[in-house]
Design a protein around this motif. Structure first.
Motif, PDB file in Angstrom:
ATOM      1  N   SER A  13       1.126  -1.039  -0.053  1.00 27.97           N
ATOM      2  CA  SER A  13      -0.210   0.121   0.249  1.00 27.97           C
ATOM      3  C   SER A  13       0.719   1.301   0.401  1.00 27.97           C
ATOM      4  O   SER A  13       0.587   2.027  -1.124  1.00 27.97           O
ATOM      5  CB  SER A  13      -0.967   0.077   1.117  1.00 27.97           C
ATOM      6  OG  SER A  13       0.137  -0.642   2.591  1.00 27.97           O
ATOM      7  N   PHE A  54      -8.913   3.404  -1.879  1.00 30.96           N
ATOM      8  CA  PHE A  54      -9.387   3.008  -0.306  1.00 30.96           C
ATOM      9  C   PHE A  54     -10.354   2.066   0.213  1.00 30.96           C
ATOM     10  O   PHE A  54      -9.718   0.951   0.811  1.00 30.96           O
ATOM     11  CB  PHE A  54     -10.112   4.257   0.021  1.00 30.96           C
ATOM     12  CG  PHE A  54     -11.565   4.080   1.086  1.00 30.96           C
ATOM     13  CD1 PHE A  54     -11.210   4.292   2.609  1.00 30.96           C
ATOM     14  CD2 PHE A  54     -11.982   3.964   0.635  1.00 30.96           C
ATOM     15  CE1 PHE A  54     -11.265   4.056   4.512  1.00 30.96           C
ATOM     16  CE2 PHE A  54     -13.496   3.225   2.319  1.00 30.96           C
ATOM     17  CZ  PHE A  54     -12.609   3.492   4.002  1.00 30.96           C
ATOM     18  N   ILE A  57      -7.478  -1.266  -0.804  1.00 30.06           N
ATOM     19  CA  ILE A  57      -6.218  -1.298   0.169  1.00 30.06           C
ATOM     20  C   ILE A  57      -7.459  -1.997   1.848  1.00 30.06           C
ATOM     21  O   ILE A  57      -7.081  -2.371   2.580  1.00 30.06           O
ATOM     22  CB  ILE A  57      -5.988   0.111   1.364  1.00 30.06           C
ATOM     23  CG1 ILE A  57      -4.886   0.644  -0.223  1.00 30.06           C
ATOM     24  CG2 ILE A  57      -5.059   0.190   2.079  1.00 30.06           C
ATOM     25  CD1 ILE A  57      -4.228   1.431  -0.394  1.00 30.06           C
ATOM     26  N   ALA A  58      -8.658  -1.357   1.951  1.00 33.02           N
ATOM     27  CA  ALA A  58      -9.185  -1.825   2.890  1.00 33.02           C
ATOM     28  C   ALA A  58      -9.195  -3.666   2.476  1.00 33.02           C
ATOM     29  O   ALA A  58      -9.183  -3.864   3.823  1.00 33.02           O
ATOM     30  CB  ALA A  58     -10.558  -0.874   3.175  1.00 33.02           C
ATOM     31  N   GLU A  60      -7.140  -5.270   1.935  1.00 32.07           N
ATOM     32  CA  GLU A  60      -6.108  -6.108   2.263  1.00 32.07           C
ATOM     33  C   GLU A  60      -6.255  -7.150   3.335  1.00 32.07           C
ATOM     34  O   GLU A  60      -5.573  -8.384   3.598  1.00 32.07           O
ATOM     35  CB  GLU A  60      -4.928  -5.503   2.021  1.00 32.07           C
ATOM     36  CG  GLU A  60      -4.163  -4.765   0.815  1.00 32.07           C
ATOM     37  CD  GLU A  60      -3.873  -4.071   0.758  1.00 32.07           C
ATOM     38  OE1 GLU A  60      -2.439  -3.934   1.988  1.00 32.07           O
ATOM     39  OE2 GLU A  60      -3.455  -2.822  -0.137  1.00 32.07           O
ATOM     40  N   LEU A  63      -6.804  -1.088   6.899  1.00 38.20           N
ATOM     41  CA  LEU A  63      -7.952   0.064   7.480  1.00 38.20           C
ATOM     42  C   LEU A  63      -6.878   1.256   7.620  1.00 38.20           C
ATOM     43  O   LEU A  63      -7.383   2.094   7.139  1.00 38.20           O
ATOM     44  CB  LEU A  63      -9.148   0.212   8.440  1.00 38.20           C
ATOM     45  CG  LEU A  63      -9.827   0.786   8.571  1.00 38.20           C
ATOM     46  CD1 LEU A  63     -10.520   1.228   7.093  1.00 38.20           C
ATOM     47  CD2 LEU A  63     -10.914   0.321   9.865  1.00 38.20           C
ATOM     48  N   THR A  65      -4.348   2.964   6.947  1.00 34.43           N
ATOM     49  CA  THR A  65      -3.431   3.088   4.909  1.00 34.43           C
ATOM     50  C   THR A  65      -4.765   3.464   4.760  1.00 34.43           C
ATOM     51  O   THR A  65      -4.886   4.686   3.637  1.00 34.43           O
ATOM     52  CB  THR A  65      -2.310   2.530   4.781  1.00 34.43           C
ATOM     53  OG1 THR A  65      -1.902   2.019   5.509  1.00 34.43           O
ATOM     54  CG2 THR A  65      -1.857   2.547   3.377  1.00 34.43           C
ATOM     55  N   ALA A  66      -5.491   3.137   4.369  1.00 33.26           N
ATOM     56  CA  ALA A  66      -6.559   3.425   3.491  1.00 33.26           C
ATOM     57  C   ALA A  66      -7.220   4.975   3.756  1.00 33.26           C
ATOM     58  O   ALA A  66      -7.711   5.117   2.291  1.00 33.26           O
ATOM     59  CB  ALA A  66      -7.626   2.030   3.374  1.00 33.26           C
TER      60      ALA A  66
END
Length: 273
Positions: A13, A54, A57-58, A60, A63, A65-66
């Motif tokens: 990310s 968003f 990445i969420a 993955e 949350l 980094t998202a």
């Protein structure tokens, strides 16, 4: 992910952050906001490009980094200019939908929120607060910094390095560190006034300032118990390669943008010399 042979780890990310900012920079440069800011149509179009990474990445799941990319993206739009009525509507929608968002979180994410709102802080935050209190005004010597010397403070070189800094260098050291971050953020934001019509630089500097502000604010708030514990490092200070390299890449791109915008001034200066 561990890269073979070099024993270097990379968080996927992190790669998205420079790409995400460059994408928004290009889109806003191609379609600058009118005098009164973006209307609903342009706002929704740009929001799609913010929400897409968003969601990915969420999933993955990452949350933290998202959420940082989400906040950075909308912070850029806030600085560049959007109709105020849109922001008011978004706040109302977010508050109304917060119970639904909470129910769709993972169990460990719910636990972090539960630990945050509980009367008794969790072990990590409790040890960090003890370290902060132990530091006093001017800090302690290495042998007297019991929380870090005896390894009571977890992740003292990464996520909780701010607590370690206060225990070693006290309130004075913490104030100096925060002042340095504030000066850097204000300097980046001040470039918006130097390059009012250049949306490439304006978007990039706004994004970089927002990233540093969010990272710093979340990390410090987490350490002192004002925010849930998440894996957010302190920029340029916490141990870890991915975040540091990402910020160096971003500052390198910014330096390139500023250099080529001022190349005519450099040429004029050389001729005069």
């Amino acid at each position: 992910l561990e890269i073979p042979f070099v024993h270097f780890t990379l968080q996927p990310s992190e790669v998205m952050k420079p790409a995400f900012i460059l994408m928004l920079m290009y889109l806003i440069h191609k379609n600058p906001p009118p005098k009164n800011g973006y209307g609903l149509k342009d706002f929704l179009r740009l929001s799609f490009y913010i929400l897409l990474p968003f969601v990915l990445i969420a999933k993955e799941p990452d949350l933290g980094t998202a959420a940082i990319l989400f906040l950075t993206g909308f912070a850029i739009l806030f600085i560049i200019g959007v109709d105020k009525k849109i922001w008011l509507t978004l706040i109302i929608v977010f508050v109304a939908s917060s119970p639904i968002l909470y129910e769709n979180m993972h169990d460990y994410q719910k636990k972090r929120i539960a630990d945050f709102i509980s009367e008794e802080p969790n072990y990590q935050v409790k040890q960090a607060i003890i370290a902060i209190g132990n530091g006093g005004i001017y800090g302690k010597d290495r042998d007297e910094a019991t929380q870090t010397h005896f390894k009571f403070l977890p992740i003292a070189t990464s996520d909780f390095i701010f607590a370690y800094t206060i225990e070693r260098f006290g309130f004075v050291g913490a104030a100096a560190l925060i002042a340095l971050y504030a000066l850097l953020i204000l300097h980046l934001l001040s470039l918006n006034y130097d390059f009012k019509s250049d949306y490439l630089i304006r978007v990039f500097t706004s994004a970089l300032a927002s990233l540093i502000f969010i990272y710093t604010g979340v990390n410090i708030s987490m350490v002192v118990g004002f925010a849930p514990v998440v894996g957010v490092p302190l920029p340029f200070f916490s141990y870890g390669g991915s975040s540091f390299i990402t910020f160096m890449i971003l500052f390198g791109i910014l330096q390139n943008l500023l250099t080529f915008r001022m190349k005519d001034n450099y040429k004029t200066y050389k001729i005069r010399m």
